[in-house]
Design a protein around this motif. Structure first.
Motif, PDB file in Angstrom:
ATOM      1  N   VAL A  28       0.856  -1.180   0.000  1.00  0.00           N
ATOM      2  CA  VAL A  28       0.000   0.000   0.000  1.00  0.00           C
ATOM      3  C   VAL A  28       0.894   1.231   0.000  1.00  0.00           C
ATOM      4  CG1 VAL A  28      -1.819   1.266   1.204  1.00  0.00           C
ATOM      5  CG2 VAL A  28      -1.793  -1.236   1.275  1.00  0.00           C
ATOM      6  N   ALA A  29       0.825   2.036  -1.054  1.00  0.00           N
ATOM      7  CA  ALA A  29       1.667   3.226  -1.187  1.00  0.00           C
ATOM      8  C   ALA A  29       0.861   4.471  -0.842  1.00  0.00           C
ATOM      9  CB  ALA A  29       2.226   3.335  -2.604  1.00  0.00           C
ATOM     10  N   THR A  30       1.361   5.259   0.093  1.00  0.00           N
ATOM     11  CA  THR A  30       0.701   6.499   0.496  1.00  0.00           C
ATOM     12  C   THR A  30       1.721   7.620   0.566  1.00  0.00           C
ATOM     13  OG1 THR A  30       1.041   6.145   2.875  1.00  0.00           O
ATOM     14  CG2 THR A  30      -0.955   5.208   1.894  1.00  0.00           C
ATOM     15  N   PHE A  31       1.241   8.846   0.691  1.00  0.00           N
ATOM     16  CA  PHE A  31       2.090  10.001   0.955  1.00  0.00           C
ATOM     17  C   PHE A  31       1.745  10.476   2.355  1.00  0.00           C
ATOM     18  CE2 PHE A  31      -1.751  11.072  -1.248  1.00  0.00           C
ATOM     19  CZ  PHE A  31      -2.298  12.089  -0.496  1.00  0.00           C
ATOM     20  N   GLY A  32       2.726  10.710   3.173  1.00  0.00           N
ATOM     21  CA  GLY A  32       2.424  11.056   4.551  1.00  0.00           C
ATOM     22  C   GLY A  32       1.852   9.846   5.282  1.00  0.00           C
ATOM     23  N   GLU A  82       2.258  -4.551   3.442  1.00  0.00           N
ATOM     24  CA  GLU A  82       3.414  -3.676   3.652  1.00  0.00           C
ATOM     25  C   GLU A  82       3.077  -2.263   3.212  1.00  0.00           C
ATOM     26  OE1 GLU A  82       6.915  -3.237   0.743  1.00  0.00           O
ATOM     27  OE2 GLU A  82       7.668  -4.650   2.257  1.00  0.00           O
ATOM     28  N   GLY A  83       3.338  -1.287   4.064  1.00  0.00           N
ATOM     29  CA  GLY A  83       3.101   0.096   3.717  1.00  0.00           C
ATOM     30  C   GLY A  83       4.350   0.759   3.168  1.00  0.00           C
ATOM     31  N   ARG A  84       4.180   1.642   2.190  1.00  0.00           N
ATOM     32  CA  ARG A  84       5.273   2.439   1.646  1.00  0.00           C
ATOM     33  C   ARG A  84       4.866   3.907   1.726  1.00  0.00           C
ATOM     34  NH1 ARG A  84       6.153  -0.763  -4.063  1.00  0.00           N
ATOM     35  NH2 ARG A  84       6.663  -2.805  -3.195  1.00  0.00           N
ATOM     36  N   VAL A  85       5.719   4.713   2.319  1.00  0.00           N
ATOM     37  CA  VAL A  85       5.392   6.121   2.528  1.00  0.00           C
ATOM     38  C   VAL A  85       6.437   6.991   1.832  1.00  0.00           C
ATOM     39  CG1 VAL A  85       5.012   7.953   4.212  1.00  0.00           C
ATOM     40  CG2 VAL A  85       4.323   5.595   4.743  1.00  0.00           C
ATOM     41  N   ALA A  86       5.979   7.929   1.030  1.00  0.00           N
ATOM     42  CA  ALA A  86       6.863   8.888   0.375  1.00  0.00           C
ATOM     43  C   ALA A  86       6.303  10.289   0.570  1.00  0.00           C
ATOM     44  CB  ALA A  86       6.986   8.567  -1.117  1.00  0.00           C
ATOM     45  N   ASP A  87       7.074  11.305   0.223  1.00  0.00           N
ATOM     46  CA  ASP A  87       6.542  12.657   0.308  1.00  0.00           C
ATOM     47  C   ASP A  87       5.534  12.887  -0.823  1.00  0.00           C
ATOM     48  OD1 ASP A  87       7.879  14.485  -1.968  1.00  0.00           O
ATOM     49  OD2 ASP A  87       9.366  13.031  -1.277  1.00  0.00           O
ATOM     50  N   HIS A 140       5.611  10.926  -4.446  1.00  0.00           N
ATOM     51  CA  HIS A 140       4.638   9.835  -4.548  1.00  0.00           C
ATOM     52  C   HIS A 140       3.868   9.897  -5.857  1.00  0.00           C
ATOM     53  CE1 HIS A 140       1.363   7.108  -3.295  1.00  0.00           C
ATOM     54  NE2 HIS A 140       0.564   8.008  -3.843  1.00  0.00           N
ATOM     55  N   HIS A 141       3.304  11.057  -6.164  1.00  0.00           N
ATOM     56  CA  HIS A 141       2.484  11.167  -7.373  1.00  0.00           C
ATOM     57  C   HIS A 141       3.332  11.146  -8.649  1.00  0.00           C
ATOM     58  CE1 HIS A 141      -0.380  12.661  -4.282  1.00  0.00           C
ATOM     59  NE2 HIS A 141      -1.239  12.021  -5.030  1.00  0.00           N
ATOM     60  N   ARG A 142       4.515  11.696  -8.559  1.00  0.00           N
ATOM     61  CA  ARG A 142       5.403  11.647  -9.726  1.00  0.00           C
ATOM     62  C   ARG A 142       5.820  10.207 -10.044  1.00  0.00           C
ATOM     63  NH1 ARG A 142       8.763  14.963  -7.981  1.00  0.00           N
ATOM     64  NH2 ARG A 142      10.391  13.568  -7.212  1.00  0.00           N
ATOM     65  N   GLN A 143       6.160   9.451  -9.013  1.00  0.00           N
ATOM     66  CA  GLN A 143       6.574   8.061  -9.217  1.00  0.00           C
ATOM     67  C   GLN A 143       5.401   7.183  -9.642  1.00  0.00           C
ATOM     68  OE1 GLN A 143       9.567   6.987  -9.325  1.00  0.00           O
ATOM     69  NE2 GLN A 143      10.680   8.729  -8.472  1.00  0.00           N
ATOM     70  N   LEU A 144       4.202   7.544  -9.204  1.00  0.00           N
ATOM     71  CA  LEU A 144       3.029   6.809  -9.678  1.00  0.00           C
ATOM     72  C   LEU A 144       2.893   6.960 -11.184  1.00  0.00           C
ATOM     73  CD1 LEU A 144       0.408   5.238  -9.477  1.00  0.00           C
ATOM     74  CD2 LEU A 144      -0.736   7.348  -8.747  1.00  0.00           C
ATOM     75  N   ALA A 145       3.042   8.175 -11.671  1.00  0.00           N
ATOM     76  CA  ALA A 145       2.948   8.408 -13.108  1.00  0.00           C
ATOM     77  C   ALA A 145       4.019   7.624 -13.862  1.00  0.00           C
ATOM     78  CB  ALA A 145       3.087   9.904 -13.405  1.00  0.00           C
ATOM     79  N   THR A 146       5.225   7.604 -13.314  1.00  0.00           N
ATOM     80  CA  THR A 146       6.316   6.862 -13.954  1.00  0.00           C
ATOM     81  C   THR A 146       6.019   5.368 -13.964  1.00  0.00           C
ATOM     82  OG1 THR A 146       7.920   8.522 -13.226  1.00  0.00           O
ATOM     83  CG2 THR A 146       8.787   6.371 -13.869  1.00  0.00           C
ATOM     84  N   ALA A 152      -2.609   5.377  -3.025  1.00  0.00           N
ATOM     85  CA  ALA A 152      -3.405   6.561  -2.688  1.00  0.00           C
ATOM     86  C   ALA A 152      -3.149   7.662  -3.706  1.00  0.00           C
ATOM     87  CB  ALA A 152      -3.045   7.055  -1.291  1.00  0.00           C
ATOM     88  N   ILE A 153      -4.211   8.393  -4.057  1.00  0.00           N
ATOM     89  CA  ILE A 153      -4.089   9.565  -4.925  1.00  0.00           C
ATOM     90  C   ILE A 153      -4.841  10.712  -4.258  1.00  0.00           C
ATOM     91  CG2 ILE A 153      -4.580  10.571  -7.182  1.00  0.00           C
ATOM     92  CD1 ILE A 153      -4.484   7.822  -8.403  1.00  0.00           C
TER      93      ILE A 153
END
Length: 418
Positions: free
Chosen positions: A32-36, A57-62, A66-72, A85-86
Motif C-alpha cells: 500500500v503506497a501512500t504520501f504522509g 506492507e506500507g510504503r510512505v513517500a513525500d 509519490h504522485h510523480r513516481q506513480l505516473a512513472t 493513494a491519490i
C-alpha cells in the motif's frame, strides 16, 4: 487527504518493487503506497490477523514524489504498489489514464456508492460514474485554528462561538486581522497569505479551470477576490510569511509568531506536533468564514498491473470502510469521508484536549456537511503553485499585488497549456 508533509522522504518509494508473485494457493503480499501517514500501520496488523496468508506492507513517500513516481510506474507498466493513494488535486490528471487502473466496478464497488457523500463518490469515478477509480479515504473539511491567549492579548473574544461571529465572511476576517495587528503589532495575525487564499479558493465551485477544462483563472472573479484579499493582508504585514509544513512554519508556531490559521482536519496533528506540550490549551478551533470548505482528501486505487487485484480491492474496501475510518479519526485526527463514520456519535462527540476541548468532530463534520465540491482541472497540480509563489513574492516585498497577479496569470496560462 492533501497531508502535504515536507520531510517524509522515505526511500521506500512506489517503484522499489512489485507484489510477490503468488505460488498456487500460496501466501499473498500486498503493498500500500501512500504520501504522509494515513494511520494505517495498526490496521495492517489487524487485517493480517483476520486474513491468514496475507501480509501487508506500507510504503510512505513525500507528496510530490509519490504522485510523480506513480505516473512513472504507470507508464512503465511495472513496479507499482497493489493499492495506491491519490490526492484529490491529482485525480483529474490520472483519470486520463483509466486504462492503467482497475475499474473497481468489476469487483462490486458500485454497491458501496451509498457509503460516501455524492460529491466524494463522484470525485473517485470516471466516464460519467461508470468507471470506479478509487474509494474515498479522508477529507479535509475546513475550520479556523486560533490562539486564545494571543486573541485575549489583542482584546478580542476567545470563546469559539464569539470568535466565529467575528468573521461570517472573508472580508470580516480581513477586518479582524487588521484590528488584531493594530493592537498586537509584535505578533502576526495569520501564518501566510497562501493558507487564506487556499481556503477561500476551496469554497468556490470553479477556480483555475472550468468543467470543460478551459483555463479561467485569469478571468475568474473567485480567484481574483481570494488573491486580492490574501495579498492585501500580506501587504499590510499581517501574515508571518511562512509556508505550511516547512521548518520556518514549525518554528513560527513554536515561537507563537502568529495567532490564526485556516486548518483542515488533518492539520491539527501538525500544529500540535509543532507547538509541543507547552502550547496545549492555548490553541482552539472554530468555524471558518463561509462555514464550510475542503482542503485535501484522498482515494485508494488499484493499478491494473498488480498481480493480486481482487485481494488489493478487498483490502482497499476494508481500509475505507466506516469502522476503520472512524478509528483512524479517533487515533490520528484524519476526518472520515464515509457517511457512516463522520456522522457517527463517537466522531461527532470527539473533542481535543490540546485545542482547549474544542468539539473538533462536530466542527469538522458540520463543515463537511455544508461544503460544495469544486472542480480540479487536469493541470491543477501545475497551475496551483504558480499563484502560491506569486503571493509569496508579495509577502517578501518583491512585487506589488498587481505585478504578482499579472505574472501569475501569464505563468498559469502557460502551465495549463503544457
Amino acid at each position: 487527504m492533501t497531508r502535504m508533509l515536507a520531510g517524509l522522504t522515505a526511500l521506500a518509494l512506489l517503484l522499489t518493487g512489485c507484489s510477490s508473485e503468488p505460488e498456487a494457493g500460496g501466501p499473498i503480499k500486498l503493498t500500500v503506497a501512500t504520501f504522509g501517514e494515513f494511520g494505517y500501520e495498526k490496521l495492517f496488523d489487524d487485517y493480517e490477523k483476520a486474513h491468514p496468508g496475507i501480509t501487508v506492507e506500507g510504503r510512505v513517500a513525500d507528496f510530490e514524489t509519490h504522485h510523480r513516481q506513480l505516473a512513472t510506474g504507470l507508464g512503465a507498466g511495472r513496479g507499482g504498489a497493489d493499492v495506491v493513494a491519490i490526492e484529490e488535486q491529482y485525480l483529474p490528471k490520472f483519470r486520463q489514464s483509466t486504462d492503467k487502473f482497475s475499474d473497481l466496478s468489476e469487483f462490486g464497488a458500485q454497491g458501496l456508492k451509498e457509503n460516501w457523500p455524492g460529491w466524494k463518490w463522484d470525485q473517485g469515478t470516471a466516464d460519467d460514474g461508470k468507471f470506479v477509480m478509487g474509494l474515498g479515504t479522508d477529507m479535509g473539511s475546513l475550520a479556523l485554528c486560533y490562539r486564545r491567549d494571543l486573541f485575549a492579548n489583542a482584546g478580542l473574544p476567545t470563546d469559539r462561538d464569539q470568535v466565529a461571529a467575528l468573521w461570517p465572511t472573508w472580508d470580516k476576517f480581513a477586518e479582524t486581522g487588521e484590528k488584531f495587528s493594530s493592537r498586537s503589532p509584535e505578533v502576526k495575525f495569520a501564518d501566510s497569505a497562501g493558507t487564506v487564499y487556499t481556503a477561500m479558493l476551496n469554497q468556490a465551485q470553479e477556480n483555475y479551470f472550468a468543467k470543460d477544462d478551459t483555463f479561467i483563472a485569469d478571468r475568474n472573479p473567485n480567484v481574483r477576490k481570494a488573491f486580492d484579499l490574501a495579498g492585501g493582508m500580506a501587504l499590510k504585514k499581517e501574515t508571518a510569511a511562512v509556508t505550511t509544513f516547512t521548518q520556518p512554519w514549525t518554528v513560527a508556531i513554536k515561537q507563537s509568531r502568529f495567532a490564526a490559521i485556516t486548518c483542515p482536519a488533518w492539520m491539527l496533528t501538525q500544529i500540535q506536533e509543532a507547538g509541543g506540550p507547552e502550547l496545549a490549551g492555548k490553541w482552539d478551533v472554530t468555524s471558518v468564514p463561509g462555514g464550510a470548505g475542503n482542503w485535501g482528501g484522498s482515494f485508494l486505487t488499484v493499478p491494473k498491473q498488480g498481480a493480486h487485484r481482487k485481494a488489493a480491492y478487498d483490502l482497499a474496501v476494508w481500509l475505507t470502510a466506516p469502522e476503520q475510518q472512524k478509528r483512524i479519526f479517533l487515533e490520528s485526527g484524519l476526518l472520515p469521508s464515509a457517511l457512516g463514520a463522520y456522522q457517527d456519535p463517537a466522531v461527532l462527540s470527539h473533542t481535543s484536549d490540546y485545542f482547549s476541548g474544542a468539539p473538533v468532530g462536530k466542527i469538522f463534520a458540520a463543515s463537511a456537511e455544508a461544503l460544495r465540491p469544486n472542480y480540479r482541472g487536469l493541470r491543477d497540480g501545475e497551475v496551483r503553485p504558480v499563484y502560491g509563489h506569486a503571493l509569496g513574492r508579495v509577502e517578501e516585498g518583491k512585487q506589488s499585488l498587481d505585478q504578482a497577479w499579472s505574472q501569475a496569470a501569464t505563468e498559469g496560462r502557460a502551465a495549463a497549456a503544457n
